[in-house]
Write an enzyme that holds these catalytic residues in place. Structure first.
Site, short mmCIF file in Angstrom:
data_model
loop_
_atom_site.label_atom_id
_atom_site.label_comp_id
_atom_site.label_asym_id
_atom_site.label_seq_id
_atom_site.Cartn_x
_atom_site.Cartn_y
_atom_site.Cartn_z
N ASP A 273 0.80 -1.16 0.22
CA ASP A 273 0.02 -0.20 -0.07
C ASP A 273 0.83 1.22 0.01
O ASP A 273 2.18 1.23 0.16
CB ASP A 273 -0.77 -0.01 1.29
CG ASP A 273 -2.25 0.81 0.87
OD1 ASP A 273 -1.97 1.59 -0.02
OD2 ASP A 273 -3.35 0.71 1.68
C1 BGC Z 1 -4.97 3.39 -0.04
C2 BGC Z 1 -4.92 2.02 -1.12
C3 BGC Z 1 -4.89 2.76 -2.65
C4 BGC Z 1 -3.63 3.71 -2.52
C5 BGC Z 1 -3.37 4.21 -3.96
C6 BGC Z 1 -4.01 3.95 -0.11
O1 BGC Z 1 -3.99 5.10 0.64
O2 BGC Z 1 -5.06 2.69 1.31
O3 BGC Z 1 -6.37 1.44 -0.98
O4 BGC Z 1 -5.19 2.00 -3.34
O5 BGC Z 1 -3.62 4.39 -1.64
O6 BGC Z 1 -4.00 5.19 -3.99
#
Ligand code: BGC
Length: 663
Positions: A273
């Site tokens: 993530d």
């Molecule tokens: C979120 C993810 C997301 C990623 C990219 C993160 O803050 O937890 O679910 O896909 O950002 O935007």
């Protein structure tokens, strides 16, 4: 050699191996590095800070993927650098959060889940994929398959609710919708099951908080939708910000190697993530970014999203013997495999067709699908004396609430590619019905600001100056429709809450209106279950309309006027009090589950509130009534039982019913 077309799985594997053999260690690590879009792509190349570094890395072949990059022109420009300027010309995989649509938004995933309509949900993902793919994107960070029993957690809006069974079915529908039957089509996206694992069980519903769950919860509740996603062929996983049972998910070898890759035989790749590798330092699990890179790579995180840990540290870690090069090969192999499957080697610009982009995005067919999904997502919670559907003629209708004219909040929280003010508001939806006299009054705002990066809850308005106007309108109306709830950015990531009432002065507004006119239809716009005791007791009709996307107002109006008979059922329990959370239908018995005799104390209960939720999982009314008779069960084998029931529509409206069986 590897750019000719692919005919089989064997073919893909041979091509991946042939390519891997030509790659340096740095180039393989480059495949494991993902950057966010970073400069004005139509302008000159960047010079300052990170942007310059990223650009340099891109040209060296040290970047395998980009996210937050969209639009054919931009994607083409970046892809061109990867293809023409790097030594091996390996195409980038372009990721984006296509969560419930791209520019044309469908309902938030929790709302879609309330439809229990797997075909419609699949179709919704298909539409999202087609529209996003036309904008140059080939990988979505969806579906989020985190089960959650905690409405305080703002991200419940992005999931399928509390049930691992329904959650698994929906995971399959969404993966199949995004990926289609052929990943190499220019209308499909690689999907991503996230967040592996346990994110939805953060302690006290506080975002990013520690997760500590036992093996039963992990195996029976958290894992099933992830396993189902693999069964449906999902090509990528995302790991998770949270610590799980003492070890951050991103550095968790048990999750990523033992379970996902070895036990479940997943052969796609795992992306971290955002910054979650680096965050292992803040967790207290790694001593610095280099140590974090070592832990993550050894644990099976294949791609680093924005931690700069792999690109900066992994090569040295391999040379020093702290990360086995076989792990690097394995990660690069997985990433290349998906790129081959997407057909990117065949044609790296296959998602980059300006003409298609122009024709496809915002198509009427997408709006039709969004409207269909939105209607199916609405849940009728209460309808005393059949106040709904509204009469179409001769009525004075007062429409009250800032959310009733809000054209942005229905788009929800994940709306990066959608333009503000593009949703059909409830006001607009109701204006299409011209037989009644409709008067609108705002009554009160919900919050002062509407941006993704500011704290909505702390700036809820306290302004009551518009109350009198709304009261005047309500006083003379036959029916008052009040649209209340959360603005789009009051749920979602970083939006945990400890109270689950109506934010701001909306409750006061509702109670003030109730004093002058009790004929109220309460339409809720929200991204999570709310606590609605007062409402359930006093308000005759309550419609749960979530955040329904671009066609929100049309869907709501059609339901209020009975042109669509509501058929949704709750995918999450609505508690009577925040103190009951976590609350869910498939709880275990205790040793003392029931009241032994009136007035007794020593059984499993609260002193102040009943154990049951106000509205349970699976609950939802219709304008018609259904009768269930003749339930029969037949054992077919030691694994199969066939159950049937006669269902009869006994009311005055055509309707749909979700038949539910619990064991
Ligand atoms: C979120 C993810 C997301 C990623 C990219 C993160 O803050 O937890 O679910 O896909 O950002 O935007």
């Amino acid at each position: 050699e590897f750019s000719s077309s692919i005919t089989s799985v064997v073919d893909v594997e041979q091509k991946v191996e042939a390519l891997l053999k030509q790659m340096t260690l740095e180039e393989k690590i480059g495949q494991m590095n993902q950057y966010s879009g970073f400069w004005d792509l139509t302008g000159p190349a960047p010079t300052g800070g990170n942007a310059a570094k990223k650009y340099e890395h891109l040209r060296k072949g040290y970047v395998g993927s980009m996210l937050n990059l969209r639009g054919v022109e931009n994607v083409r420009k970046i892809q061109k650098i990867a293809i023409e300027e790097t030594r091996l010309g390996i195409p980038l995989i372009i990721g984006f959060d296509v969560i419930h649509g791209y520019e044309t938004l469908s309902p938030i995933p929790l709302a879609e889940s309330a439809s229990w309509d797997l075909e419609a949900i699949k179709k919704s993902a298909e539409v999202a994929a087609e529209e996003a793919a036309a904008a140059g994107i080939n990988w979505t960070f969806a579906p989020m398959v985190d089960i959650s029993r905690d409405a305080r957690w703002g991200r419940v809006m992005e999931g399928a609710g509390e049930d691992p069974y329904l959650g698994s079915k929906i995971a399959i529908a969404r993966v199949q919708g995004f990926q289609g039957s052929d990943l190499s089509q220019h209308t499909t996206l690689a999907a991503c099951a996230k967040h592996f694992a346990g994110y939805g069980f953060s302690e006290s519903g506080r975002e990013y908080n520690t997760v500590d769950v036992g093996t039963s919860t992990l195996n029976n509740i958290i894992f099933p939708p992830f396993q189902a996603s693999i069964d449906a062929g999902v090509r990528t996983f995302m790991n998770s910000f949270n610590e799980l049972n003492g070890i951050p998910a991103t550095g968790n070898r048990y999750l990523q190697r033992d379970i996902l890759k070895n036990k479940w035989k997943f052969d796609g790749f795992v992306v971290s993530d955002w910054g979650s590798i680096e965050e292992m330092t803040a967790h207290g699990h790694a001593k610095d970014n280099k140590h974090a890179a070592e832990i993550a790579a050894n644990a099976g995180s294949d791609m680093d999203m924005e931690s700069y840990a792999y690109v900066n540290e992994l090569a040295a870690l391999v040379r020093e013997g702290n990360v086995n090069e076989a792990y690097i090969d394995d990660a690069a192999r997985r990433i290349l495999r998906v790129k081959f499957e997407l057909g990117l080697f065949e044609d790296p610009y296959k998602y980059c067709d300006e003409q298609r982009e122009k024709e496809i995005i915002g198509q009427q067919a997408f709006h039709d699908a969004s409207l269909d999904m939105a209607k199916k997502s609405i849940v009728l919670l209460k309808n005393k004396n059949q106040l709904l559907p509204l009469k179409k003629q001769g009525q004075k209708i007062a429409l009250i609430g800032a959310l009733a004219s809000d054209k942005t909040s229905p788009l929800g929280n994940w709306r990066i590619a959608a333009k503000d003010n593009t949703a059909v508001s409830v006001l607009e939806g109701m204006q299409a019905y011209t037989g009644n006299q409709l008067t609108y009054a705002k009554g009160a705002d919900v919050s002062l600001g509407k941006t993704q990066f500011t704290e909505e809850l702390k700036i809820n308005t306290t302004d009551r100056s518009e109350f009198p106007k709304a009261l005047a309108v309500a006083k003379t109306a036959d029916v008052v429709v009040m649209v209340l709830g959360e603005v789009g950015y009051q749920s979602g990531e970083g939006r945990s809450r400890t109270e689950l009432g109506l934010p701001g002065v909306q409750q006061d507004l509702l109670e003030a209106i109730y004093e002058v006119n009790k004929n109220i239809v309460l339409v809720l716009n929200n991204g999570r279950p709310l606590v609605l005791n007062w409402h359930n007791e006093h308000i005759p009709a309550i419609v749960e309309a979530w955040q329904l996307g671009t066609q929100s107002g049309n869907a709501i109006a059609q339901v209020l006027y009975g042109d669509y008979n509501p058929s949704g059922k709750l995918p999450m329990s609505f508690p009577r009090a925040v103190g009951q959370i976590p609350i869910y239908y498939n709880y275990k018995n205790t040793g003392r589950p029931t009241l032994p005799a009136p007035g007794r104390v020593f059984w499993s209960h609260y002193q102040d509130v009943e154990n049951t939720p106000l509205y349970s999982f699976g609950y939802g009314l219709s304008y018609t009534s259904f009768e269930y008779t003749n339930l029969q069960a037949e054992v077919l084998s030691d694994k199969e039982v066939s159950v049937s029931v006669m269902l009869k529509n006994t009311g005055k409206f055509t309707g749909k019913e979700v038949v539910q069986l619990y064991i």
